[in-house]
Write an enzyme that holds these catalytic residues in place. Structure first.
Site, PDB file in Angstrom:
ATOM      1  N   SER A 187      -9.468   2.087   3.008  1.00 36.46           N
ATOM      2  CA  SER A 187      -8.506   2.676   2.210  1.00 36.46           C
ATOM      3  C   SER A 187      -7.554   1.704   1.370  1.00 36.46           C
ATOM      4  O   SER A 187      -6.690   2.215   0.544  1.00 36.46           O
ATOM      5  CB  SER A 187      -7.616   3.772   2.962  1.00 36.46           C
ATOM      6  OG  SER A 187      -7.098   3.054   4.035  1.00 36.46           O
TER       7      SER A 187
ATOM      8  N   LYS B 258       0.985  -1.318   0.005  1.00 37.95           N
ATOM      9  CA  LYS B 258       0.098   0.108  -0.014  1.00 37.95           C
ATOM     10  C   LYS B 258       0.875   1.085   0.049  1.00 37.95           C
ATOM     11  O   LYS B 258       1.799   1.520   0.647  1.00 37.95           O
ATOM     12  CB  LYS B 258      -0.905  -0.071   1.277  1.00 37.95           C
ATOM     13  CG  LYS B 258      -2.107   1.017   1.317  1.00 37.95           C
ATOM     14  CD  LYS B 258      -2.713   0.715   2.635  1.00 37.95           C
ATOM     15  CE  LYS B 258      -3.907   2.049   2.804  1.00 37.95           C
ATOM     16  NZ  LYS B 258      -4.712   1.719   3.930  1.00 37.95           N
TER      17      LYS B 258
ATOM     18  N   SER C 269     -10.174  -0.434   7.282  1.00 41.26           N
ATOM     19  CA  SER C 269      -9.412  -0.180   6.070  1.00 41.26           C
ATOM     20  C   SER C 269      -8.617  -1.348   5.521  1.00 41.26           C
ATOM     21  O   SER C 269      -8.305  -1.579   4.214  1.00 41.26           O
ATOM     22  CB  SER C 269      -8.391   1.080   5.884  1.00 41.26           C
ATOM     23  OG  SER C 269      -9.192   2.214   5.922  1.00 41.26           O
TER      24      SER C 269
END
Length: 499
Positions: A170, A95, A194
């Site tokens: 996210s 990420k 997330s």
């Protein structure tokens, strides 16, 4: 032409399989036994990712040249009898909230479009030390600040099960990349859902570990070089296509970090301890205070728990006595707003508040705004309320091996503008409540939570379940998840992305 490894070489049943279809543990074993080279594995994943990423927009930064040099070095080392670690030669993405030495780290925000860190985040450094090879970074909303993945810098990530639907957020780029086989595993981050919500929407396995089990050092936000304000609730954890993979990655990234002194030494998750379904004690609920899942999710959860009961598990619908979930989500919002929003400079803080102020009917949004205005006395009071909720939940969980609850109100919705209502059984529900009401509760309690698929909707969309356990019992919770996963059919490839 697909790179393949035979069933004998990979140690898995069936005929020859594409390298990109192997789980992380299978691929790592094939690499250690030199049935496939690190260069071959890297080339296979990069080729697949380059081919499929345009439809998904999951990978936003590539590091092919450095990855290939490291893969060549990995092969040379293994030829000399040197093993770097459990992930020797395994390619991966991470990420784009995690700092990566010498490689752009944007956290999805235009202000960081050209930011190149001088050091790796702790989780990245530990994965590299275990022999893994980083080849790219995955998409997220600006500063990981939404339950969907979209933003002005990199645009929107699509769900591989239906490109017209969200992959979540996210860690939406992370989940989409794993689900579509662009990478064998990922590490996401989670302060309100997330990791878990994208795993649910994309049909894979993920864990939000116990708070402070895994260091978040090098995660943006907090902004690099500034004070570390985000001290509670935020977690780093793996996403993958099997429980075994999640356990392996967690074992490599967990534990004390001198750069994040709040992370203590932990008892390692250790090897799996197989659990029989017979005798497991499972509680479940499909409604937690103001949050109720839609009809299809409730029916799937009821069928799933009935299947567990038929296999000999003790199953009961139950919630912690005296737990006020409306108050608990308010505590979450006070802490979220207090640690993320309140420390911002006044003009920036006002902008942060403005995105939530129009959502006056949304419980989560109201609580976040209150948190941006809280003083230390009010923040201390919120932490004290939190202590009470943790005690109630821990006392409840002491009587169960795990507690099963929904991840979100629905399966993956169509792409939805921030703040717009989400339809739940034909009724509009508030944006943050629909996306993150169920998940934020367990950031507030710091509990470990594993998400895995428990079935599919009539439209073929995956539906996950949160498996909640006692704090610090992450390994035992993964054992329960391993036992339960087959009841829902396991992790399925998105039809359009089957290797």
């Amino acid at each position: 032409m697909k790179s393949t490894v035979s069933s004998q070489e990979s140690g898995v049943p069936g005929g020859a399989r594409a390298l990109t279809s192997l789980t992380t543990t299978e691929l790592a074993a094939a690499l250690r036994e030199r049935h496939v080279s690190a260069v071959e594995a890297l080339d296979a994943f990069i080729a697949r990712a380059r081919q499929l990423n345009p439809a998904l927009n999951a990978v936003v930064t590539w590091d092919e040249a450095q990855a290939r040099k490291r893969a060549e070095a990995a092969d040379a080392a293994l030829a000399r009898g040197e093993l770097w670690g459990p992930l020797h030669g395994v390619p991966f993405t991470v990420k784009d909230a995690y700092s990566t030495q010498g490689l752009r780290t944007t956290s999805g925000h235009p202000a960081f479009a050209e930011y190149v860190p001088a050091q790796d985040a702790t989780v990245v450094a530990r994965l590299k030390a275990a022999g893994a090879i980083l080849f790219g970074k995955t998409n997220l909303p600006p500063f990981a600040g939404d339950f969907q993945t979209d933003g002005p810098l990199w645009g929107r990530t699509n769900n591989p099960h239906d490109l017209g639907r969200t992959s979540g957020g996210s860690s939406g780029g992370s989940a989409a990349a794993v689900a579509a086989g662009l990478t064998p595993f990922e590490v996401g981050s989670d302060i309100g859902g997330s990791i878990r919500q994208p795993a649910h929407y994309c049909g894979i396995v993920g864990i939000k570990p116990t708070e402070h089990r895994v260091s978040t050092f090098g995660h943006v936000p907090d902004p690099p070089g500034g004070p570390r304000h985000v001290r509670h609730m935020a977690c780093s954890g793996p996403l993958a296509r099997s429980v075994a993979d999640v356990r392996l990655i967690l074992s490599l990234i967990e534990g004390a970090d001198p750069r994040a002194p709040e992370v203590p030494p932990v008892v390692p998750v250790g090897a799996a301890k197989p659990r029989a379904l017979k005798g497991l004690r499972l509680a479940w609920a499909d409604t937690l205070g103001p949050f109720q899942a839609d009809r299809e999710t409730r029916e799937l959860l009821q069928r799933f728990t009935a299947a567990a009961r038929a296999e000999g598990a003790v199953v009961e619908q139950a919630v912690p006595p005296g737990q006020d979930f409306t108050d608990l989500v308010e505590v979450w919002g006070l802490m979220q707003g207090g640690e993320v929003g309140a420390p911002l400079p006044p003009p920036v803080r006002e902008g942060y508040q403005q995105q939530f102020l129009p959502l006056e009917r949304d419980l989560l949004a109201r609580a976040i705004v209150q948190g941006t205005r809280v003083d230390m006395t009010g923040y201390g009071a919120a932490l004290t309320r939190r202590d009470g909720h943790i005690t109630l939940l821990e006392e409840f969980l002491a009587g169960w091996d795990a507690w099963l609850v929904p991840v979100a109100m629905t399966a993956a919705p169509v792409h939805t503008p921030f703040g717009a209502p989400v339809e739940v059984d034909g009724v509009p529900r508030e944006y943050l409540e629909a996306f993150g009401g169920f998940t934020s509760l367990f950031n507030a309690t710091g509990s470990p939570v594993v998400v895995f698929p428990m079935g599919c909707t009539s439209a073929g969309l995956p539906v996950g379940v949160q498996l909640v356990g006692r704090r610090w019992a992450d390994g035992a919770l993964l054992d329960v998840a391993e036992a339960l996963l087959p009841l829902g059919g396991g992790v399925r490839w998105p039809p359009a992305f089957t290797p």
